[in-house]
Design an enzyme around this catalytic site. Structure first.
Site, PDB file in Angstrom:
ATOM      1  N   ARG A  33      -9.006   1.538   9.369  1.00 19.18           N
ATOM      2  CA  ARG A  33      -8.499  -0.027   9.876  1.00 19.18           C
ATOM      3  C   ARG A  33      -9.427  -0.743  10.720  1.00 19.18           C
ATOM      4  O   ARG A  33      -9.324  -1.787  11.127  1.00 19.18           O
ATOM      5  CB  ARG A  33      -7.307   0.158  10.535  1.00 19.18           C
ATOM      6  CG  ARG A  33      -5.773  -0.687   9.587  1.00 19.18           C
ATOM      7  CD  ARG A  33      -4.785   0.021  10.702  1.00 19.18           C
ATOM      8  NE  ARG A  33      -3.688  -0.910  10.304  1.00 19.18           N
ATOM      9  CZ  ARG A  33      -2.715  -0.362   9.650  1.00 19.18           C
ATOM     10  NH1 ARG A  33      -2.763   0.560   9.019  1.00 19.18           N
ATOM     11  NH2 ARG A  33      -1.429  -1.277   9.511  1.00 19.18           N
ATOM     12  N   ARG A  51       0.263  -8.704  13.664  1.00 21.46           N
ATOM     13  CA  ARG A  51      -0.338  -7.679  12.689  1.00 21.46           C
ATOM     14  C   ARG A  51      -1.268  -8.553  11.653  1.00 21.46           C
ATOM     15  O   ARG A  51      -2.380  -7.914  11.497  1.00 21.46           O
ATOM     16  CB  ARG A  51       0.671  -7.050  11.953  1.00 21.46           C
ATOM     17  CG  ARG A  51       1.511  -6.086  12.830  1.00 21.46           C
ATOM     18  CD  ARG A  51       2.761  -5.610  12.074  1.00 21.46           C
ATOM     19  NE  ARG A  51       2.574  -4.845  11.013  1.00 21.46           N
ATOM     20  CZ  ARG A  51       3.779  -4.775  10.141  1.00 21.46           C
ATOM     21  NH1 ARG A  51       4.707  -5.123  10.299  1.00 21.46           N
ATOM     22  NH2 ARG A  51       3.632  -4.092   9.080  1.00 21.46           N
ATOM     23  N   ARG A  91      11.844  -6.234   4.334  1.00 23.43           N
ATOM     24  CA  ARG A  91      11.630  -4.765   4.086  1.00 23.43           C
ATOM     25  C   ARG A  91      12.566  -3.993   4.771  1.00 23.43           C
ATOM     26  O   ARG A  91      13.125  -4.547   5.963  1.00 23.43           O
ATOM     27  CB  ARG A  91      10.448  -4.294   4.621  1.00 23.43           C
ATOM     28  CG  ARG A  91      10.423  -2.686   4.514  1.00 23.43           C
ATOM     29  CD  ARG A  91       9.205  -2.110   4.697  1.00 23.43           C
ATOM     30  NE  ARG A  91       8.340  -2.632   5.944  1.00 23.43           N
ATOM     31  CZ  ARG A  91       6.947  -2.351   5.871  1.00 23.43           C
ATOM     32  NH1 ARG A  91       6.060  -1.624   5.183  1.00 23.43           N
ATOM     33  NH2 ARG A  91       6.390  -3.075   6.990  1.00 23.43           N
ATOM     34  N   LYS A 139       0.734  -1.237   0.143  1.00 27.20           N
ATOM     35  CA  LYS A 139       0.056  -0.070  -0.040  1.00 27.20           C
ATOM     36  C   LYS A 139       0.720   1.188  -0.008  1.00 27.20           C
ATOM     37  O   LYS A 139       0.507   2.434  -0.793  1.00 27.20           O
ATOM     38  CB  LYS A 139      -0.993   0.029   1.329  1.00 27.20           C
ATOM     39  CG  LYS A 139      -1.846  -1.208   1.439  1.00 27.20           C
ATOM     40  CD  LYS A 139      -2.571  -1.168   2.757  1.00 27.20           C
ATOM     41  CE  LYS A 139      -1.806  -1.168   3.914  1.00 27.20           C
ATOM     42  NZ  LYS A 139      -0.966  -2.204   4.453  1.00 27.20           N
TER      43      LYS A 139
END
Ligand code: AP5
Length: 218
Positions: free
Chosen positions: A88, A171, A127, A13
């Site tokens: 969210r 998460r 990442r 995103k």
């Protein structure tokens, strides 16, 4: 252009929000970025948010709603915005709808990024980000020119504290429980655009850019 980028952690995103905001000259509002900035600046809000974020939990609705309200009024959002990582939860979505309605506007599209769980874990665990300029890399898919060094400012890259395996698992669980219901919420409002985001960054961008072109400011 008023769009929301929805999807599990690590689907891409933020990568696409940066590119779409630059292409269509709209504001990018990333609640994750805003919260990390508050943590770096050791503000009261940042200190309160840090423990939720490190564990992979959501920060309380009232905190993120306050941040987004402020940003929506920013001149950078005059042509519209891409919301990355907000809403969210259903209460966040309801508040966003009410805030926009009070301004006489509404969302154009909610893009639901779809990537397999296996790919998401791979994207998150590889990442790396720059602690100085916040540029994002990936050890396999978007490596820096010099190993573990930021291309832009030469700083050593770091791994986000919530990209550790235990935090990633939390998460994803939180996403399934609290954020996934928004897929139905926006589908019922005929705003949802499901998008296969499993391809390379440029391929996803091309597809997304075409889908969003009708909503650009004239
Ligand atoms: P946030 O920063 O929003 O994290 P997230 O939603 O978990 O999303 P990520 O930033 O991890 O992933 P992304 O989908 O943006 O992927 P990216 O483009 O970076 O939130 C962090 C925390 O803040 C939350 O856990 C929560 O505590 C709090 N928070 C934030 N918003 C909140 C809210 N509204 N309410 C409550 N709490 C909130 O890509 C990932 C990696 O993959 C990168 O390395 C990238 O280079 C690579 N990549 C991207 N696209 C591709 C591709 N197409 N192919 C291969 N690799 C790719």
């Amino acid at each position: 252009m008023r769009v929301v980028f929805l999807g599990a952690p690590g689907v891409g995103k933020g990568t696409q929000a940066n590119r779409i905001a630059a292409q269509y000259q709209v504001g990018k509002i990333s609640t994750g970025d805003l919260l990390r900035e508050a943590v770096r600046n050791r503000t009261t809000l940042g200190l309160a948010a840090k423990s939720y974020m490190d564990q992979g939990n959501l920060v309380p609705d009232a905190v993120v709603i306050g941040l987004v309200r402020e940003k929506l009024a920013d001149p950078s959002c005059a042509n519209g915005f891409v919301l990355d990582g907000f809403p969210r939860t259903v209460p966040q979505a309801e508040t966003l709808g009410a805030v926009l309605a009070s301004q006489g506007v509404a969302l154009d599209r909610v893009v639901n990024f779809q990537v397999s769980r296996e790919d998401v874990v791979r994207r998150l665990s590889g990442r790396r980000s720059c602690p100085k300029c916040q540029a994002t890399f990936h050890v396999d898919f978007a490596p820096p020119r010099v190993n573990e060094i930021c291309d832009r400012c030469g700083e050593p890259l770091v791994q986000r504290s919530d990209d550790r395996r235990e935090a990633i698992e939390m998460r994803l669980k939180v996403y399934d429980e609290q954020t996934a219901p928004l897929v139905r919420y926006y589908d019922e409002r005929r705003l949802l655009f499901p998008m296969d985001a499993s391809g390379a960054v440029d391929v996803v961008f091309q597809h997304l850019s075409q889908e969003l072109a009708p909503y650009r400011a004239t």
